[in-house]
Design an enzyme around this catalytic site. Structure first.
Site, PDB file in Angstrom:
ATOM      1  N   GLN A  12       0.822  -1.218   0.000  1.00 49.44           N
ATOM      2  CA  GLN A  12       0.000   0.000   0.000  1.00 49.44           C
ATOM      3  C   GLN A  12       0.856   1.269   0.000  1.00 49.44           C
ATOM      4  O   GLN A  12       0.355   2.358   0.225  1.00 49.44           O
ATOM      5  CB  GLN A  12      -0.958  -0.002   1.206  1.00 49.44           C
ATOM      6  CG  GLN A  12      -0.303   0.143   2.581  1.00 49.44           C
ATOM      7  CD  GLN A  12       0.147  -1.167   3.189  1.00 49.44           C
ATOM      8  OE1 GLN A  12       0.713  -2.007   2.521  1.00 49.44           O
ATOM      9  NE2 GLN A  12      -0.096  -1.332   4.485  1.00 49.44           N
ATOM     10  N   SER A  13       2.154   1.134  -0.309  1.00 50.36           N
ATOM     11  CA  SER A  13       3.052   2.289  -0.294  1.00 50.36           C
ATOM     12  C   SER A  13       3.031   3.049  -1.620  1.00 50.36           C
ATOM     13  O   SER A  13       3.314   2.475  -2.672  1.00 50.36           O
ATOM     14  CB  SER A  13       4.488   1.816  -0.029  1.00 50.36           C
ATOM     15  OG  SER A  13       5.421   2.822  -0.378  1.00 50.36           O
ATOM     16  N   PRO A  14       2.743   4.358  -1.574  1.00 52.21           N
ATOM     17  CA  PRO A  14       2.776   5.127  -2.828  1.00 52.21           C
ATOM     18  C   PRO A  14       4.185   5.234  -3.389  1.00 52.21           C
ATOM     19  O   PRO A  14       4.383   5.305  -4.597  1.00 52.21           O
ATOM     20  CB  PRO A  14       2.246   6.504  -2.414  1.00 52.21           C
ATOM     21  CG  PRO A  14       2.561   6.613  -0.956  1.00 52.21           C
ATOM     22  CD  PRO A  14       2.417   5.214  -0.412  1.00 52.21           C
TER      23      PRO A  14
END
EC number: 5.99.1.4
Length: 200
Positions: A12-14
């Protein structure tokens, strides 16, 4: 002898989203292998490394994060929703799916699933914590639906825990982190240094 990149990231890391395709291209150019190692960043790594979940960070840090995301998305010409509908979102199920793909079909499939998951969260307004969405992503990537069921296996959970512990042991404190020959490169903005390390 070819290099290996240990690729530690949270699904879920941009920042992992912004670096994912470039990492794949850099590794391919260098003839390097990528070990795809999703980790439990918020639950296990942050508590022992001083990191804070986004909502607990100072307002100044939260505001600057949005500025930097905008800058990098424009610089890289990568579509990115600064405030996606489904974020914050748990990444555990997506991480386990990536690992299941790796165990069943290898690193290329794991990279493919990881890229699809990251784009789903940051460019497509989809909920990566929803099994239905994960099933759709598998179908869109032409990968077996059975991987979703396999992602709930004990073997996958143990691998997830092992990757998280490996990150802790390596000194990783944020995502994405790329480790080449024991040297950590934190953040997608360090990929130029990763490329140099792979050319040594």
């Amino acid at each position: 002898m070819g290099h290996t990149v240990d690729y530690y990231f949270a699904p879920q890391s941009p920042w992992a989203y912004l670096g994912h395709q470039r990492l794949a291209e850099i590794a391919a150019r260098a003839g390097a292998a990528v070990r795809v190692m999703p980790i439990d960043l918020g639950g296990k790594v942050f508590p022992i490394s001083g990191g804070l979940p986004l909502g607990q960070r100072a307002p100044q840090r939260q505001a600057y994060r949005l500025v930097e995301l905008q800058r990098f998305s424009e610089h890289l010409k990568a579509s990115l929703n600064l405030k996606p509908k489904y974020f914050p979102v748990g990444g555990d199920d997506a991480a386990r799916l990536i690992i299941a793909a790796d165990l069943a079909q290898g690193a290329a499939a794991a990279m493919q699933v990881a890229g699809a998951v990251l784009a789903a969260c940051w460019a497509q307004e989809r909920n990566i914590a929803d099994d239905k969405v994960l099933a759709e992503l598998l179908a869109e990537q032409g990968l077996p639906a059975a991987l979703l069921e396999q992602s709930h296996s004990q073997a996958v959970q143990e691998r997830y825990e092992a990757y998280t512990q490996a990150a802790i042991d390596a000194g990783v404190f944020g995502a994405p982190s790329y480790v080449v020959g024991g040297e950590i490169f934190w953040g997608q903005d360090r990929l130029d240094f990763v490329e140099r390390a792979l050319s040594r």
